[in-house]
Design an enzyme around this catalytic site. Sequence first.
Site, PDB file in Angstrom:
ATOM      1  CG  ASP A  82     -61.544 -31.362  72.504  1.00 21.39           C
ATOM      2  OD1 ASP A  82     -62.641 -31.734  72.158  1.00 21.39           O
ATOM      3  OD2 ASP A  82     -60.890 -31.716  73.537  1.00 21.39           O
ATOM      4  N   GLY A  83     -63.642 -29.626  71.100  1.00 23.73           N
ATOM      5  CA  GLY A  83     -65.167 -28.981  71.336  1.00 23.73           C
ATOM      6  C   GLY A  83     -65.049 -28.731  72.889  1.00 23.73           C
ATOM      7  CE  LYS A  95     -62.791 -31.086  76.054  1.00 22.58           C
ATOM      8  NZ  LYS A  95     -63.684 -31.499  74.913  1.00 22.58           N
ATOM      9  CD  GLU A 104     -62.727 -34.800  74.902  1.00 23.49           C
ATOM     10  OE1 GLU A 104     -63.736 -34.725  73.949  1.00 23.49           O
ATOM     11  OE2 GLU A 104     -63.096 -34.299  76.120  1.00 23.49           O
TER      12      GLU A 104
END
EC number: 5.3.1.6
Length: 225
Positions: A82-83, A95, A104
């Site tokens: 994930d970012g 996030k 997420e």
Amino acid sequence: MDSSGKYNAAKLALELVKDGMVLGIGSGSTVEVFLNLLGDKIREEGLEIYGIPSSYQSYFAAIRNGVEIVDLVEFEPDLCIDGADQVDAKLNCIKGGGGAMTREKIVAKASRKVVIIVDESKLVEKLSMPVPVEVLPFAYGWVLREIEKMGCKARLREGKGKIGPVITDNGNFVVDCDFGVIEEDRVEGLEGEIKLISGVVENGIFSKELIDAVIAGSSRSARFL
């Protein structure tokens, strides 16, 4: 904007992917770069990769790149990629810039290992950007008043390309809550406090306990933190 940092972070993360893996797939521009590289690897090496996407964005990108979509009912992800919008010195993250933080976080918590990939410009000493909070529309007014009692400035996120608020993939609103600089010893507590407000679905604080590693990319290389 130079995207080489995203590319280099995604390329290093690709080395963690093995044939037959079930991937938890986050969202955002860096994850999309990762999926494009993964698609090349799948085509070149004939890999079978399964994926559990956390948003419609990553769902469509995964399909386009040859990832077989599965779900959390039958599968536990081996690895979540994930970012993040910000990563502090202790690897706490914020996030939710794309509004996908609820799914997420679910995918991350369900995964055996979580790796965050970012351009090094996302690295900060302390978290400071507004915290995205997913809110049931019915509870919006109540949540706004309660969360502002915690010392933040909160605003409903407005849509771009549509009139009115941003609607998440779950059908909810996003409230961006500016707490200013968040000290490291407050991060985990703040995440929990926000979730205690009735009507809050989830928030964008991902404390360091959830993160196994962060890969930061620069214009020339990438490194594990």
